[in-house]
Scaffold this motif. Structure first.
Motif, PDB file in Angstrom:
ATOM      1  N   ARG A 117       0.823  -1.214   0.000  1.00 56.73           N
ATOM      2  CA  ARG A 117       0.000   0.000   0.000  1.00 56.73           C
ATOM      3  C   ARG A 117       0.859   1.268   0.000  1.00 56.73           C
ATOM      4  O   ARG A 117       0.532   2.243  -0.693  1.00 56.73           O
ATOM      5  CB  ARG A 117      -0.935   0.019   1.207  1.00 56.73           C
ATOM      6  CG  ARG A 117      -2.034  -1.040   1.154  1.00 56.73           C
ATOM      7  CD  ARG A 117      -2.978  -0.919   2.334  1.00 56.73           C
ATOM      8  NE  ARG A 117      -3.861   0.248   2.192  1.00 56.73           N
ATOM      9  CZ  ARG A 117      -4.683   0.653   3.150  1.00 56.73           C
ATOM     10  NH1 ARG A 117      -4.716   0.017   4.308  1.00 56.73           N
ATOM     11  NH2 ARG A 117      -5.467   1.697   2.947  1.00 56.73           N
ATOM     12  N   PHE A 118       1.952   1.279   0.764  1.00 54.90           N
ATOM     13  CA  PHE A 118       2.747   2.501   0.874  1.00 54.90           C
ATOM     14  C   PHE A 118       3.271   3.000  -0.468  1.00 54.90           C
ATOM     15  O   PHE A 118       3.094   4.183  -0.801  1.00 54.90           O
ATOM     16  CB  PHE A 118       3.910   2.309   1.853  1.00 54.90           C
ATOM     17  CG  PHE A 118       4.863   3.481   1.865  1.00 54.90           C
ATOM     18  CD1 PHE A 118       4.511   4.677   2.470  1.00 54.90           C
ATOM     19  CD2 PHE A 118       6.100   3.384   1.234  1.00 54.90           C
ATOM     20  CE1 PHE A 118       5.380   5.757   2.448  1.00 54.90           C
ATOM     21  CE2 PHE A 118       6.963   4.461   1.210  1.00 54.90           C
ATOM     22  CZ  PHE A 118       6.609   5.656   1.828  1.00 54.90           C
ATOM     23  N   PRO A 119       3.950   2.163  -1.305  1.00 55.13           N
ATOM     24  CA  PRO A 119       4.425   2.699  -2.593  1.00 55.13           C
ATOM     25  C   PRO A 119       3.289   3.143  -3.506  1.00 55.13           C
ATOM     26  O   PRO A 119       3.476   4.059  -4.317  1.00 55.13           O
ATOM     27  CB  PRO A 119       5.221   1.535  -3.196  1.00 55.13           C
ATOM     28  CG  PRO A 119       4.804   0.326  -2.452  1.00 55.13           C
ATOM     29  CD  PRO A 119       4.407   0.781  -1.094  1.00 55.13           C
ATOM     30  N   ASN A 120       2.105   2.539  -3.371  1.00 53.92           N
ATOM     31  CA  ASN A 120       0.968   2.992  -4.172  1.00 53.92           C
ATOM     32  C   ASN A 120       0.498   4.378  -3.724  1.00 53.92           C
ATOM     33  O   ASN A 120       0.217   5.250  -4.550  1.00 53.92           O
ATOM     34  CB  ASN A 120      -0.173   1.980  -4.083  1.00 53.92           C
ATOM     35  CG  ASN A 120      -0.007   0.813  -5.036  1.00 53.92           C
ATOM     36  OD1 ASN A 120      -0.267   0.915  -6.225  1.00 53.92           O
ATOM     37  ND2 ASN A 120       0.455  -0.324  -4.509  1.00 53.92           N
ATOM     38  N   TYR A 121       0.407   4.588  -2.409  1.00 54.30           N
ATOM     39  CA  TYR A 121       0.051   5.915  -1.898  1.00 54.30           C
ATOM     40  C   TYR A 121       1.079   6.957  -2.344  1.00 54.30           C
ATOM     41  O   TYR A 121       0.743   8.013  -2.897  1.00 54.30           O
ATOM     42  CB  TYR A 121       0.000   5.897  -0.370  1.00 54.30           C
ATOM     43  CG  TYR A 121      -1.326   5.499   0.226  1.00 54.30           C
ATOM     44  CD1 TYR A 121      -2.463   6.276   0.021  1.00 54.30           C
ATOM     45  CD2 TYR A 121      -1.444   4.365   1.016  1.00 54.30           C
ATOM     46  CE1 TYR A 121      -3.680   5.920   0.582  1.00 54.30           C
ATOM     47  CE2 TYR A 121      -2.659   3.990   1.573  1.00 54.30           C
ATOM     48  CZ  TYR A 121      -3.769   4.771   1.358  1.00 54.30           C
ATOM     49  OH  TYR A 121      -4.968   4.408   1.911  1.00 54.30           O
ATOM     50  N   ALA A 122       2.347   6.655  -2.077  1.00 55.69           N
ATOM     51  CA  ALA A 122       3.412   7.627  -2.339  1.00 55.69           C
ATOM     52  C   ALA A 122       3.494   7.980  -3.820  1.00 55.69           C
ATOM     53  O   ALA A 122       3.671   9.143  -4.192  1.00 55.69           O
ATOM     54  CB  ALA A 122       4.755   7.073  -1.849  1.00 55.69           C
ATOM     55  N   GLY A 123       3.361   6.973  -4.679  1.00 53.49           N
ATOM     56  CA  GLY A 123       3.489   7.207  -6.106  1.00 53.49           C
ATOM     57  C   GLY A 123       2.454   8.176  -6.644  1.00 53.49           C
ATOM     58  O   GLY A 123       2.782   9.118  -7.377  1.00 53.49           O
TER      59      GLY A 123
END
Length: 543
Positions: A343-349
């Motif tokens: 989830r984190f890289p999807n949010y950040a991206g």
């Protein structure tokens, strides 16, 4: 032997690395062509006198690639990965030869269609084969390497395309594919040692869902034809656009209905869409396809139209996009592999992409180097993070026996979206240029001509005052394109709220594993490791 031990053995053998190398080379071959063509398009359309058909050079490739994706996934399941990949490389070879020898735009568009069949299949088969070799929980770094290959091609492709267009002939852009395709064919034939499903040719042909594939190919083709025409050759509210668009999307809807009710072995098993995490991953992939291809295609337009850059220089100026995507794709893969969460890289991206595209709307014809480099950098960071991140929520909730179908639909979403990105942005740019360009300059182009690519070769020949007006009009028009990308990025960010962290598979499907070694683990049943059977409640095992 435990699954973990089996995984370590399989991911360190010579056969694995030779097989993975074959996949990487095939992926590079397809990516190089997509990215190299963008900077050469103004030269190609000028030489072949096809300014009114420029969008079809990219759209025909994307259309064919998207239409063939579900079918290529089914072929891979039925006939095996290696024969299917060899066929795709052969199509790409023939299409490249025909493209390089094109005498007019119609010839080139037909050749790009053949090339797109091969290129779409190559990208699809590459991701499917990697899923056969590497469990999802360990795939982050390897997925990053595949994207690194794509982004390396994106880095050198525009320069190669610009160099051939400016210093030699754009035809060598396509002829270069011939030796590369030959190398890829030999590597696949000799080193891709994966199992082929048993059965006679007749038994395998019966298993293919021909009617379902026919429905989706027709629907995709009609919809993309309408999108390509809309706002450029015909108004959006004309029958030429509305008729194929409505019929095309009706066929696509019919495909989903047919697949859910009729075939025993459907092209698209609906368990790949049966939970909100996978559904969110697909939708995010679609939106990412739109914004990523727009960056690759329309930054060169900005550089050549507003900054008087040559095709070669515009390729160099695209480096902040090309060279930043890949490292951050690998970063995303490493984060997922080490944390077991996606989830984190999807949010950040998506957040970083929102900021990047927002800043790009501020670019002017005389913007400083720091501005166009810095804004590109931010957008590329977001694009790279998302590029490697959406595959994990798609695959985590479904059984490994459904991976090929799931990946075929994943690649279909991305490729279909890329054609949307090219055509939607072309339509926005066309309409804005008609409003903003000086009337005396517009009078130089016949009705129906695609102004952007037809105008670029003429800008440097204009008197200073008129040239500055045209440059400002291009910058203002492209700002509207970037604003549209802000909207798509915002929609992408909203998809992340549907994601749930799901424990990722540590097994692969033995049916398509390496030939010289035993299975990675026992072949799972359809219900084992299949949390998606719980549907949209998404009450899944959390990591």
């Amino acid at each position: 032997m435990s699954p973990g031990a089996s995984a370590t053995r399989q991911l360190s053998g010579t056969t694995f690395w030779l097989s993975f190398t074959a996949v990487v080379v095939c992926n590079f071959l397809s990516a190089l062509d997509i990215t190299a063509v963008s900077t050469a398009l103004p030269t190609i359309t000028d030489e072949l006198k096809g300014g009114d058909k420029f969008v079809w050079v990219g759209a025909a490739y994307g259309l064919a690639a998207a239409a063939i994706l579900p079918f290529s996934g089914r072929l891979a399941d039925t006939f095996g990965r290696r024969p299917s990949m060899l066929a795709c490389v052969a199509f790409f070879f023939v299409g490249s030869a025909l493209s390089g020898s094109a005498k007019n735009m119609n010839w080139l568009i037909a050749a790009r269609t053949v090339q797109g069949i091969g290129g779409g299949g190559i990208i699809n088969l590459a991701s499917i084969i990697v899923s056969d070799l590497i469990p999802l929980a360990q795939r982050g770094t390897y997925q990053g390497f595949l994207i690194l290959t794509w982004c390396f091609a994106a880095a050198i492709g525009p320069i190669i395309g610009g160099a051939f267009a400016e210093k030699a002939t754009w035809r060598w852009l396509f002829y270069l594919n011939l030796p590369l395709a030959g190398i890829a064919f030999v590597l696949v034939a000799c080193f891709l040692r994966v199992r082929t499903p048993p059965g006679s040719l007749r038994e395998k042909l019966v298993r293919i869902d021909l009617l379902g594939n026919f429905i989706i190919i027709v629907g995709t083709t009609l919809a993309l034809v309408a999108l390509t025409w809309g706002g450029i050759q015909f108004p959006w509210n004309s029958a030429h656009v509305l008729a194929p668009l409505i019929v095309g999307f009706s066929f696509i809807a019919l495909f989903f209905l047919y697949e859910s009710l009729v075939p025993k072995e459907p092209t698209l098993p609906f368990d790949v869409l049966a939970n909100r995490t996978s559904f969110s991953g697909y939708f995010s992939t679609f939106l990412h396809g739109i914004v990523s291809i727009t960056t690759i295609y329309y930054f060169p337009v900005y550089f050549q139209a507003c900054m008087n850059a040559s095709p070669i220089r515009s390729g160099v100026m695209l480096f902040p996009t090309a060279l930043v995507n890949s490292p951050f794709s690998i970063v995303a893969g490493i984060i997922v592999k080490r944390s077991g969460k996606y989830r984190f890289p999807n949010y950040a991206g998506w957040i970083i992409m929102l900021i990047g595209f927002g800043l790009q709307t501020m670019l002017k014809a005389d913007s400083s180097t720091g501005q166009w480099v810095g804004f590109q950098f931010l957008t590329a960071v977001g694009v790279g993070l998302i590029w490697a991140s959406t595959i994990f929520p798609i695959l985590a909730p479904i059984p490994v026996t459904r991976v090929a179908s799931a990946l075929a639909f994943y690649n279909f979403c991305r490729t279909f979206a890329q054609t949307w990105g090219v055509t939607i942005s072309a339509s926005i740019l066309q309409n804005e240029l008609k409003r903003r360009l000086p009337s005396q300059f517009l009078a130089m182009f016949p009705d129906g001509a695609e102004i952007a690519y037809a105008a670029i070769p003429l800008i440097r020949t204009l008197p200073d005052d008129l040239r500055n007006e045209v440059r400002d009009a291009f910058a203002s028009s492209l700002a509207i394109v970037w604003k549209a990308m802000v909207g798509f990025s915002a929609a992408g960010f909203l998809t992340v709220f549907l994601l749930r962290e799901v424990t990722m598979h540590r097994t692969t499907d033995e049916t398509y594993g390496l030939q010289e070694q035993g299975p990675l683990s026992e072949k799972p049943s359809d219900l084992e490791d299949s949390p998606n059977t719980r549907g949209f409640s998404d009450e899944l095992t959390t990591a």
